[in-house]
Design an enzyme around this catalytic site. Structure first.
Site, PDB file in Angstrom:
ATOM      1  N   GLU A 122       0.838  -1.211   0.000  1.00  0.00           N
ATOM      2  CA  GLU A 122       0.000   0.000   0.000  1.00  0.00           C
ATOM      3  C   GLU A 122       0.867   1.252   0.000  1.00  0.00           C
ATOM      4  O   GLU A 122       0.564   2.242  -0.662  1.00  0.00           O
ATOM      5  CB  GLU A 122      -0.910   0.021   1.238  1.00  0.00           C
ATOM      6  N   SER A 208      19.514  -8.064  -7.995  1.00  0.00           N
ATOM      7  CA  SER A 208      18.416  -8.246  -8.949  1.00  0.00           C
ATOM      8  C   SER A 208      18.701  -9.163 -10.134  1.00  0.00           C
ATOM      9  O   SER A 208      17.811  -9.892 -10.559  1.00  0.00           O
ATOM     10  CB  SER A 208      17.969  -6.895  -9.507  1.00  0.00           C
ATOM     11  N   HIS A 337       3.605  -9.948  -9.644  1.00  0.00           N
ATOM     12  CA  HIS A 337       5.055 -10.194  -9.550  1.00  0.00           C
ATOM     13  C   HIS A 337       5.723  -9.131  -8.667  1.00  0.00           C
ATOM     14  O   HIS A 337       6.500  -9.432  -7.773  1.00  0.00           O
ATOM     15  CB  HIS A 337       5.682 -10.194 -10.947  1.00  0.00           C
ATOM     16  N   SER A 338       5.397  -7.883  -8.945  1.00  0.00           N
ATOM     17  CA  SER A 338       5.934  -6.762  -8.152  1.00  0.00           C
ATOM     18  C   SER A 338       4.961  -5.607  -8.353  1.00  0.00           C
ATOM     19  O   SER A 338       3.951  -5.746  -9.049  1.00  0.00           O
ATOM     20  CB  SER A 338       7.325  -6.357  -8.658  1.00  0.00           C
TER      21      SER A 338
HETATM   22  C1  LIG Z   1      19.156 -11.720 -15.817  1.00  0.00           C
HETATM   23  C2  LIG Z   1      17.778 -11.152 -15.633  1.00  0.00           C
HETATM   24  N1  LIG Z   1      16.868 -11.258 -16.611  1.00  0.00           N
HETATM   25  C3  LIG Z   1      15.630 -10.750 -16.433  1.00  0.00           C
HETATM   26  C4  LIG Z   1      15.297 -10.113 -15.286  1.00  0.00           C
HETATM   27  C5  LIG Z   1      13.894  -9.532 -15.119  1.00  0.00           C
HETATM   28  N2  LIG Z   1      13.139 -10.355 -14.156  1.00  0.00           N
HETATM   29  C6  LIG Z   1      13.056 -10.017 -12.864  1.00  0.00           C
HETATM   30  S1  LIG Z   1      12.192 -11.103 -12.000  1.00  0.00           S
HETATM   31  C7  LIG Z   1      11.883 -12.077 -13.322  1.00  0.00           C
HETATM   32  C8  LIG Z   1      11.076 -13.349 -13.199  1.00  0.00           C
HETATM   33  C9  LIG Z   1      11.705 -14.378 -12.333  1.00  0.00           C
HETATM   34  O1  LIG Z   1      10.817 -15.416 -12.072  1.00  0.00           O
HETATM   35  P1  LIG Z   1      11.095 -16.582 -11.069  1.00  0.00           P
HETATM   36  O2  LIG Z   1      12.550 -16.907 -11.069  1.00  0.00           O
HETATM   37  O3  LIG Z   1      10.173 -17.695 -11.349  1.00  0.00           O
HETATM   38  O4  LIG Z   1      10.808 -15.958  -9.633  1.00  0.00           O
HETATM   39  P2  LIG Z   1       9.462 -15.324  -9.029  1.00  0.00           P
HETATM   40  O5  LIG Z   1       9.487 -13.867  -9.372  1.00  0.00           O
HETATM   41  O6  LIG Z   1       8.327 -16.041  -9.641  1.00  0.00           O
HETATM   42  O7  LIG Z   1       9.530 -15.500  -7.555  1.00  0.00           O
HETATM   43  C10 LIG Z   1      12.458 -11.519 -14.460  1.00  0.00           C
HETATM   44  C11 LIG Z   1      12.367 -12.103 -15.815  1.00  0.00           C
HETATM   45  C12 LIG Z   1      16.294 -10.001 -14.290  1.00  0.00           C
HETATM   46  N3  LIG Z   1      16.051  -9.415 -13.118  1.00  0.00           N
HETATM   47  N4  LIG Z   1      17.514 -10.541 -14.480  1.00  0.00           N
END
Ligand SMILES: Cc1ncc(C[n+]2csc(CCOP(=O)(O)OP(=O)(O)O)c2C)c(N)n1
Length: 446
Positions: A122, A208, A337-338
């Site tokens: 929030e 990240s 997701h975020s």
């Molecule tokens: C190398 C890289 N590629 C792409 C991203 C963008 N990104 C951030 S989170 C995410 C999804 C990750 O999914 P998952 O590993 O299943 O974890 P969840 O978020 O579902 O917990 C992506 C593609 C990133 N942070 N780093």
């Protein structure tokens, strides 16, 4: 034809070498290179075994018919469960028999995490912080695994493991300080929200870029093994991150170097908008373990006791036997997701509601506690009120706190500031002086 005769020449010279070696007692080369190879040569010097050498890269039988291995040879890996959805223990011998105090602590940590998520989510929506990621639906994976570790075990997280850090004792004020990037943030305000880290709690700071923590965890576990330190490393990641090349590097290094490491995959169904059926073709992440020579298991991540049992046993054996384990915890990401995502664009409300209302790790544990008369409606009401108050107080403190000293932007990289950095620092101050009205320096520590 030329290729075939070339191949037979190469194979022919190999067999010649094998025969020669068998004729000699055992060459020094063979002793050094492969125990299995020299054992075969010594024990079975008959013609048929000489025709079937043991390749150094695999131990296998020979076949005389052409057949590709079906991918479904490793499929339908079962999901280990201790409790059903009503919180009933399915097989009493699997009941971890945790004390009432421990179970109440599990429940309180899972729900406190939920409350913290709600307030910080929030808060981002109101523009008070820049970003946030909730942990809704995955509370069982966090608390069950964290409780099974020893405090000195080293944790590498991805970013959606705040419950692990909370279980280890990271105070609400520190979570808030990090998200607000205030002067109490252990990261000195340099990272975006949810990039927590704590040296005292053996929790490596989140970064990240996906999957970078996986080879790092393998390296750390290797160092720990060499120190003979009676510690394990746990490395969390999502099923999406498991598609990165770094995941392969980490799995393979830890298996070949025999590291005390638990790979903990939170398979929550989505990597942002990518569902699992677009993420991989095999049977999830657990199916990859045998390919790396790792002991693997799939557990119900919404069953905190199943997660606890699997992690505890993996931790015990990882340390005792120096080998990595792979746990795939099946769960569901209930939140977006975020705060940069709107999941209604790629999944239905009904789907989310199912996991939120019908199969939730918190309600499952609550059923278990209620059946033992460990938790009543009154307890629930009281705890909700108290936990919300505690979170709100921490939130207000974080908001009032000053931001870190601006100079800290330039420290901690080099022992002595480099000329380039020094120039940037001067340029920054010139800019701030010029546009004073945009930089309320009184909100920053001096
Ligand atoms: C190398 C890289 N590629 C792409 C991203 C963008 N990104 C951030 S989170 C995410 C999804 C990750 O999914 P998952 O590993 O299943 O974890 P969840 O978020 O579902 O917990 C992506 C593609 C990133 N942070 N780093």
């Amino acid at each position: 034809m030329a290729a075939v005769s070339n191949m037979s020449r190469i194979y022919g010279s190999c067999f010649h070498a094998v025969r020669q070696a068998a004729g000699l007692k055992t060459s020094r080369l063979l002793q050094r290179r492969s125990f299995r190879f020299s054992a075969v040569v010594q024990q079975q010097p008959d013609d048929s075994s000489l025709d079937k050498p043991q390749f150094p890269g695999a131990s296998a039988e020979y076949v005389d018919h052409l057949e590709f291995i079906q991918p479904n040879v490793i499929s339908g890996i079962p999901v280990y469960r201790v409790m059903d959805r009503q919180g009933k223990i399915i097989n009493p011998s699997e009941d971890p028999q945790l004390s009432k105090e421990t179970v109440l602590n599990f429940y309180q940590k899972m729900t406190l995490l939920n409350t913290m998520d709600r307030i910080l989510y929030e808060s981002q929506r109101q523009g008070r912080i820049s970003f946030y990621m909730t942990n809704y639906g995955e509370e069982g994976t966090h608390i069950g695994s964290a409780a099974a570790l020893e405090p000195n075990d080293l944790v590498f997280g991805q970013y959606r493991e705040a419950g692990v850090l909370m279980y280890r004792g990271f105070p609400l004020d520190r979570f808030m300080a990090q998200c607000y990037a205030n002067a109490d943030d252990l990261g000195k305000g340099r990272q975006m929200p949810v990039h927590y880290g704590s040296k005292d709690l053996n929790f490596v700071t989140i970064s990240s870029p996906l999957a970078t923590q996986i080879p790092q965890a393998a390296g750390a576990a290797y160092a720990i093994k060499r120190e003979n330190a009676n510690r394990a490393v746990i490395c969390y990641f999502g099923e999406g991150a498991a598609s990165e090349g770094d995941a392969h590097a980490g799995f393979n290094f830890s298996a070949t170097l025999e590291c005390p490491l638990i790979f903990f995959c939170r398979n929550n169904g989505y990597a942002i908008s990518t569902p699992t059926n677009e993420q991989y073709r095999g049977d999830g992440i657990a199916a990859r373990g045998p390919g790396y020579g790792m002991l693997s298991i799939r557990v119900d991540g919404n069953d905190v006791f199943a997660v606890y049992n699997a992690t505890k046993e993996a931790r015990r054996r990882a340390v005792a036997e120096n080998q990595p384990f792979l746990i795939e915890a099946m769960t569901y990401r209930i939140g977006h997701h975020s705060t940069s995502d709107d999941s209604s664009a790629y999944r239905s409300v009904d789907e989310v509601n199912y996991w939120d209302k019908q199969d939730h790790p918190i309600s499952r544990l609550r059923h278990y506690m209620t059946a033992r008369s460990w938790w009543s409606e009154d307890d629930e009401r009281g705890w909700r009120k108290q936990s919300r108050k505690t979170v709100m107080e921490a939130f207000e403190r974080a908001e009032r706190r000053l931001k870190p000293n601006v100079e800290l932007m330039f420290t901690d990289v080099y022992h002595e500031m480099t000329p380039g950095l020094s120039k940037q620092r001067e340029a920054m101050w010139r800019h701030v002086q010029q546009y004073k009205e945009h930089y309320p320096l009184d909100l920053y520590e001096k």
